[in-house]
Design a protein around this motif. Structure first.
Motif, PDB file in Angstrom:
ATOM      1  N   GLU A   8       0.681  -1.300  -0.094  1.00  0.00           N
ATOM      2  CA  GLU A   8      -0.124  -0.101   0.035  1.00  0.00           C
ATOM      3  C   GLU A   8       0.860   1.299   0.022  1.00  0.00           C
ATOM      4  O   GLU A   8       1.866   1.253   0.828  1.00  0.00           O
ATOM      5  CB  GLU A   8      -0.883  -0.094   1.258  1.00  0.00           C
ATOM      6  N   ARG A   9       0.520   2.268  -0.927  1.00  0.00           N
ATOM      7  CA  ARG A   9       1.195   3.347  -0.987  1.00  0.00           C
ATOM      8  C   ARG A   9       2.649   3.333  -1.288  1.00  0.00           C
ATOM      9  O   ARG A   9       3.666   3.765  -0.613  1.00  0.00           O
ATOM     10  CB  ARG A   9       0.975   4.439  -0.007  1.00  0.00           C
ATOM     11  N   HIS A  37      -2.046  10.496  -7.242  1.00  0.00           N
ATOM     12  CA  HIS A  37      -1.949  10.117  -5.845  1.00  0.00           C
ATOM     13  C   HIS A  37      -2.172  11.295  -4.870  1.00  0.00           C
ATOM     14  O   HIS A  37      -2.407  10.770  -3.583  1.00  0.00           O
ATOM     15  CB  HIS A  37      -0.628   9.462  -5.526  1.00  0.00           C
ATOM     16  N   SER A  40      -5.626  10.744  -3.675  1.00  0.00           N
ATOM     17  CA  SER A  40      -6.012   9.371  -3.408  1.00  0.00           C
ATOM     18  C   SER A  40      -6.266   9.031  -1.821  1.00  0.00           C
ATOM     19  O   SER A  40      -5.396   9.456  -1.106  1.00  0.00           O
ATOM     20  CB  SER A  40      -5.028   8.334  -3.918  1.00  0.00           C
ATOM     21  N   THR A  42      -5.954   5.904  -1.127  1.00  0.00           N
ATOM     22  CA  THR A  42      -4.953   5.049  -0.857  1.00  0.00           C
ATOM     23  C   THR A  42      -4.573   4.436  -2.587  1.00  0.00           C
ATOM     24  O   THR A  42      -5.415   4.693  -3.393  1.00  0.00           O
ATOM     25  CB  THR A  42      -4.843   3.945  -0.055  1.00  0.00           C
ATOM     26  N   ALA A  93      -9.020  -1.040   2.728  1.00  0.00           N
ATOM     27  CA  ALA A  93      -8.544   0.335   2.990  1.00  0.00           C
ATOM     28  C   ALA A  93      -9.692   1.293   3.151  1.00  0.00           C
ATOM     29  O   ALA A  93      -9.730   2.111   3.760  1.00  0.00           O
ATOM     30  CB  ALA A  93      -7.530   0.405   1.874  1.00  0.00           C
TER      31      ALA A  93
END
Length: 141
Positions: A8-9, A37, A40, A42, A93
Motif C-alpha cells: 500500500e502506497r 496520488h 487518493s 490510497t 482500505a
C-alpha cells in the motif's frame, strides 16, 4: 515464479506505472501519477520481485464515498488472482478509512469479476467532457 507482494502506497514512479498501463491498456496516454496520488485515499501495487505487475487506486470525496479507479494487471500476470486481491485490499482500505460506499465503473464484460468482489449494479450517469473519449454503444468510454 516469485511470490506476489502487495504494498500500500509504495514508492513507485510514474514511469513504472505508465509502463504497466501501456502494456495493459491500448491507447493509454502517459500521465503524472504523483498528481493523481495527491487525491487518493490510497493506492495498492502488486510486485513480482522488483517488477510492478498490478495496481489499483482508491479516490475519495473526503466523506462517505470512495471510488475504485484503474484496476490494472499486466497481461502476462492475469488470471492468477492478482486483480481480485487488489480489489479486496482496496475495499479493506476504504472500509478502514470509514468510507460508507465504494463505487466502481466497468464495462459489461467485467460484471462477473466485480459481482464476485461484492459490487452490486446500480444506475449512474456519465457526461463525456473535453478530451474524453467517445462513448461506445453501451454508453461506456
Amino acid at each position: 515464479m516469485d511470490e506476489i507482494q502487495y504494498r500500500e502506497r509504495p514508492d513507485v514512479e510514474s514511469m513504472a506505472l505508465n509502463t504497466l498501463f501501456l502494456e495493459s491498456w491500448p491507447g493509454h496516454r502517459a500521465r503524472d501519477f504523483d498528481r493523481t496520488h495527491q487525491h487518493s485515499l490510497t493506492f495498492i501495487c502488486a510486485f513480482v520481485g522488483p517488477r510492478l505487475v498490478g495496481y489499483v487506486n482508491v479516490a475519495t470525496d473526503g466523506g462517505a464515498h470512495a471510488f475504485l479507479l484503474d484496476p490494472t494487471v499486466h497481461p502476462a500476470f492475469r488470471h492468477r488472482g492478482i486483480g481480485t486481491e487488489l480489489v479486496m485490499l482496496a475495499t479493506r482500505a476504504a472500509r478502514a478509512a470509514k468510507a460508507e460506499w465504494l463505487h466502481v465503473d466497468f464495462e459489461p464484460a467485467f460484471e462477473p469479476f466485480y459481482a464476485a468482489a461484492g459490487f452490486r449494479p446500480c444506475a449512474a450517469g456519465l457526461i463525456p467532457l473535453a478530451g474524453s473519449s467517445q462513448l461506445n454503444e453501451q454508453g461506456h468510454p
